[in-house]
Motif scaffolding. Sequence first.
Motif, PDB file in Angstrom:
ATOM      1  N   GLU A 110       0.795  -1.217   0.000  1.00  0.00           N
ATOM      2  CA  GLU A 110       0.000   0.000   0.000  1.00  0.00           C
ATOM      3  C   GLU A 110       0.831   1.271   0.000  1.00  0.00           C
ATOM      4  O   GLU A 110       0.343   2.335  -0.389  1.00  0.00           O
ATOM      5  CB  GLU A 110      -0.951  -0.003   1.197  1.00  0.00           C
ATOM      6  CG  GLU A 110      -2.007  -1.092   1.109  1.00  0.00           C
ATOM      7  CD  GLU A 110      -3.050  -0.965   2.200  1.00  0.00           C
ATOM      8  OE1 GLU A 110      -2.858  -0.120   3.102  1.00  0.00           O
ATOM      9  OE2 GLU A 110      -4.045  -1.686   2.150  1.00  0.00           O
ATOM     10  N   THR A 111       2.075   1.192   0.456  1.00  0.00           N
ATOM     11  CA  THR A 111       2.916   2.392   0.506  1.00  0.00           C
ATOM     12  C   THR A 111       4.214   2.229  -0.274  1.00  0.00           C
ATOM     13  O   THR A 111       5.095   3.082  -0.195  1.00  0.00           O
ATOM     14  CB  THR A 111       3.245   2.747   1.972  1.00  0.00           C
ATOM     15  OG1 THR A 111       3.887   1.631   2.601  1.00  0.00           O
ATOM     16  CG2 THR A 111       1.983   3.103   2.739  1.00  0.00           C
ATOM     17  N   ALA A 112       4.344   1.150  -1.034  1.00  0.00           N
ATOM     18  CA  ALA A 112       5.576   0.898  -1.780  1.00  0.00           C
ATOM     19  C   ALA A 112       5.802   1.974  -2.846  1.00  0.00           C
ATOM     20  O   ALA A 112       4.851   2.518  -3.407  1.00  0.00           O
ATOM     21  CB  ALA A 112       5.523  -0.478  -2.436  1.00  0.00           C
ATOM     22  N   VAL A 113       7.068   2.268  -3.112  1.00  0.00           N
ATOM     23  CA  VAL A 113       7.399   3.211  -4.187  1.00  0.00           C
ATOM     24  C   VAL A 113       7.760   2.459  -5.466  1.00  0.00           C
ATOM     25  O   VAL A 113       7.735   3.024  -6.557  1.00  0.00           O
ATOM     26  CB  VAL A 113       8.548   4.161  -3.779  1.00  0.00           C
ATOM     27  CG1 VAL A 113       8.126   5.022  -2.598  1.00  0.00           C
ATOM     28  CG2 VAL A 113       9.815   3.391  -3.445  1.00  0.00           C
ATOM     29  N   ARG A 164      -4.431   2.549  -9.620  1.00  0.00           N
ATOM     30  CA  ARG A 164      -5.098   3.794  -9.996  1.00  0.00           C
ATOM     31  C   ARG A 164      -4.745   4.945  -9.062  1.00  0.00           C
ATOM     32  O   ARG A 164      -4.704   6.100  -9.495  1.00  0.00           O
ATOM     33  CB  ARG A 164      -6.621   3.606  -9.985  1.00  0.00           C
ATOM     34  CG  ARG A 164      -7.127   2.505 -10.881  1.00  0.00           C
ATOM     35  CD  ARG A 164      -8.664   2.522 -10.941  1.00  0.00           C
ATOM     36  NE  ARG A 164      -9.268   2.390  -9.622  1.00  0.00           N
ATOM     37  CZ  ARG A 164      -9.546   1.231  -9.043  1.00  0.00           C
ATOM     38  NH1 ARG A 164      -9.249   0.097  -9.671  1.00  0.00           N
ATOM     39  NH2 ARG A 164     -10.117   1.190  -7.854  1.00  0.00           N
ATOM     40  N   GLU A 165      -4.522   4.622  -7.797  1.00  0.00           N
ATOM     41  CA  GLU A 165      -4.401   5.679  -6.795  1.00  0.00           C
ATOM     42  C   GLU A 165      -2.972   5.993  -6.372  1.00  0.00           C
ATOM     43  O   GLU A 165      -2.763   6.877  -5.553  1.00  0.00           O
ATOM     44  CB  GLU A 165      -5.238   5.304  -5.562  1.00  0.00           C
ATOM     45  CG  GLU A 165      -6.722   5.166  -5.875  1.00  0.00           C
ATOM     46  CD  GLU A 165      -7.542   4.799  -4.659  1.00  0.00           C
ATOM     47  OE1 GLU A 165      -6.968   4.745  -3.544  1.00  0.00           O
ATOM     48  OE2 GLU A 165      -8.747   4.541  -4.810  1.00  0.00           O
ATOM     49  N   ARG A 166      -1.989   5.259  -6.899  1.00  0.00           N
ATOM     50  CA  ARG A 166      -0.599   5.539  -6.549  1.00  0.00           C
ATOM     51  C   ARG A 166       0.209   5.803  -7.825  1.00  0.00           C
ATOM     52  O   ARG A 166       1.035   4.989  -8.251  1.00  0.00           O
ATOM     53  CB  ARG A 166       0.002   4.380  -5.754  1.00  0.00           C
ATOM     54  CG  ARG A 166      -0.645   4.198  -4.388  1.00  0.00           C
ATOM     55  CD  ARG A 166       0.155   3.268  -3.498  1.00  0.00           C
ATOM     56  NE  ARG A 166       1.501   3.751  -3.230  1.00  0.00           N
ATOM     57  CZ  ARG A 166       1.807   4.696  -2.339  1.00  0.00           C
ATOM     58  NH1 ARG A 166       0.862   5.261  -1.634  1.00  0.00           N
ATOM     59  NH2 ARG A 166       3.047   5.064  -2.149  1.00  0.00           N
ATOM     60  N   PRO A 167      -0.033   6.963  -8.461  1.00  0.00           N
ATOM     61  CA  PRO A 167       0.634   7.278  -9.726  1.00  0.00           C
ATOM     62  C   PRO A 167       2.141   7.441  -9.606  1.00  0.00           C
ATOM     63  O   PRO A 167       2.853   7.390 -10.606  1.00  0.00           O
ATOM     64  CB  PRO A 167      -0.035   8.593 -10.164  1.00  0.00           C
ATOM     65  CG  PRO A 167      -0.492   9.211  -8.877  1.00  0.00           C
ATOM     66  CD  PRO A 167      -0.926   8.052  -8.024  1.00  0.00           C
ATOM     67  N   ASN A 168       2.638   7.630  -8.367  1.00  0.00           N
ATOM     68  CA  ASN A 168       4.083   7.791  -8.170  1.00  0.00           C
ATOM     69  C   ASN A 168       4.781   6.482  -7.830  1.00  0.00           C
ATOM     70  O   ASN A 168       5.995   6.459  -7.611  1.00  0.00           O
ATOM     71  CB  ASN A 168       4.362   8.822  -7.079  1.00  0.00           C
ATOM     72  CG  ASN A 168       3.795  10.187  -7.398  1.00  0.00           C
ATOM     73  OD1 ASN A 168       2.985  10.725  -6.662  1.00  0.00           O
ATOM     74  ND2 ASN A 168       4.198  10.751  -8.525  1.00  0.00           N
ATOM     75  N   GLN A 203      -0.688   3.255 -18.704  1.00  0.00           N
ATOM     76  CA  GLN A 203      -0.372   4.169 -17.607  1.00  0.00           C
ATOM     77  C   GLN A 203       1.137   4.391 -17.529  1.00  0.00           C
ATOM     78  O   GLN A 203       1.923   3.459 -17.701  1.00  0.00           O
ATOM     79  CB  GLN A 203      -0.881   3.589 -16.271  1.00  0.00           C
ATOM     80  CG  GLN A 203      -2.382   3.444 -16.203  1.00  0.00           C
ATOM     81  CD  GLN A 203      -2.872   2.922 -14.860  1.00  0.00           C
ATOM     82  OE1 GLN A 203      -4.013   2.513 -14.736  1.00  0.00           O
ATOM     83  NE2 GLN A 203      -2.014   2.928 -13.850  1.00  0.00           N
ATOM     84  N   ARG A 204       1.526   5.614 -17.234  1.00  0.00           N
ATOM     85  CA  ARG A 204       2.955   5.960 -17.205  1.00  0.00           C
ATOM     86  C   ARG A 204       3.729   5.190 -16.147  1.00  0.00           C
ATOM     87  O   ARG A 204       4.933   4.973 -16.288  1.00  0.00           O
ATOM     88  CB  ARG A 204       3.128   7.460 -16.968  1.00  0.00           C
ATOM     89  CG  ARG A 204       2.750   8.331 -18.143  1.00  0.00           C
ATOM     90  CD  ARG A 204       3.211   9.767 -17.934  1.00  0.00           C
ATOM     91  NE  ARG A 204       2.596  10.368 -16.764  1.00  0.00           N
ATOM     92  CZ  ARG A 204       1.400  10.962 -16.771  1.00  0.00           C
ATOM     93  NH1 ARG A 204       0.700  11.008 -17.889  1.00  0.00           N
ATOM     94  NH2 ARG A 204       0.917  11.512 -15.672  1.00  0.00           N
ATOM     95  N   ASN A 205       3.043   4.804 -15.078  1.00  0.00           N
ATOM     96  CA  ASN A 205       3.753   4.144 -13.977  1.00  0.00           C
ATOM     97  C   ASN A 205       3.649   2.623 -14.027  1.00  0.00           C
ATOM     98  O   ASN A 205       4.079   1.943 -13.095  1.00  0.00           O
ATOM     99  CB  ASN A 205       3.225   4.641 -12.635  1.00  0.00           C
ATOM    100  CG  ASN A 205       1.767   4.270 -12.405  1.00  0.00           C
ATOM    101  OD1 ASN A 205       0.976   4.248 -13.339  1.00  0.00           O
ATOM    102  ND2 ASN A 205       1.417   3.983 -11.161  1.00  0.00           N
ATOM    103  N   VAL A 206       3.077   2.067 -15.093  1.00  0.00           N
ATOM    104  CA  VAL A 206       2.917   0.612 -15.204  1.00  0.00           C
ATOM    105  C   VAL A 206       3.667   0.094 -16.424  1.00  0.00           C
ATOM    106  O   VAL A 206       3.403   0.518 -17.562  1.00  0.00           O
ATOM    107  CB  VAL A 206       1.422   0.214 -15.314  1.00  0.00           C
ATOM    108  CG1 VAL A 206       1.292  -1.299 -15.489  1.00  0.00           C
ATOM    109  CG2 VAL A 206       0.656   0.670 -14.082  1.00  0.00           C
ATOM    110  N   GLU A 207       4.599  -0.816 -16.189  1.00  0.00           N
ATOM    111  CA  GLU A 207       5.340  -1.461 -17.272  1.00  0.00           C
ATOM    112  C   GLU A 207       4.956  -2.937 -17.342  1.00  0.00           C
ATOM    113  O   GLU A 207       4.969  -3.620 -16.317  1.00  0.00           O
ATOM    114  CB  GLU A 207       6.854  -1.350 -17.053  1.00  0.00           C
ATOM    115  CG  GLU A 207       7.390   0.070 -17.099  1.00  0.00           C
ATOM    116  CD  GLU A 207       8.907   0.100 -16.972  1.00  0.00           C
ATOM    117  OE1 GLU A 207       9.502  -0.968 -16.663  1.00  0.00           O
ATOM    118  OE2 GLU A 207       9.503   1.176 -17.164  1.00  0.00           O
TER     119      GLU A 207
END
Length: 285
Positions: A110-113, A164-168, A203-207
Amino acid sequence: MADGTGGAGAPLGCGGGEPEVSDSLKTFGEVVKAFRKRARLTQEEFAPRVRYSAPTVASIEQGRRFPPPEFVERAEEVLDAFGALRGAARHLSRQPGLASWFRQWARLEETAVSLYTYECRLIPGLLQTEAYARTLFVNQLPPLGDDQIEAQWAARAERQRLLRERPNTAFSFILEEHLFLRRTGEAEVSQGVVDHVLELAEQRNVEVQVMPLAQGAHAGLAGPMQLLETSENRWFAYNEGQRGGLFVSESKEISVLQMRYARMRSQALSLDDSVSLLRQMRGAL
């Protein structure tokens, strides 16, 4: 099952294990019941007003089912609950529907970068569609009851909010090509999974990278793995089997898995080629 909620049907990954009722769910259920009785409504009268079945209302009030966001909003309005239900829902434990061995990992997720996933057995839970997940749940052994299936899907859908909610947060997935060729469920289910993965890959943050069948040998042959980086830049790993999961915090072990994942990234198809292959497979399904 590929993530503690049952990739194949366990409470969210690839193993078994019964989801447990949490105290926060029981408390939420009691609050709903209290406001329902205050409104002089039976479960049968209340259910159509929130557009859920009476058995679903009963499961929520008994703390056996995670309440969907739509239920919380509709119940709040129908019962004129002064914001109490919305407030209580924010503090709900997301543990029900999760295998006990997966919960520590789920909290870190839930809080991973950074979150890296390699899967060779099933589409990972974070990428599954509801139809795909339910196909897995229905075919799990020992068989699951309807309430258990609902709890597992609710838990999986809740986890999928991360995308969806952690774009970073940087999400990386390496998926074996044969996962899409197995045709789990009806043809529409397989088509839906490919469409869903293609949509998420935008999505930009998903590879998303596909490990092609043509890559006969690669660094991940020892099995699936997950790696994550916390906001404090600590790394952890998780490996799951048939009936349990292994949480890894030893730096030497994590280093080995990071080395393997890095090699797999170079052995899998590029991002563009992976998307191209998925589109080809979608047309052939």
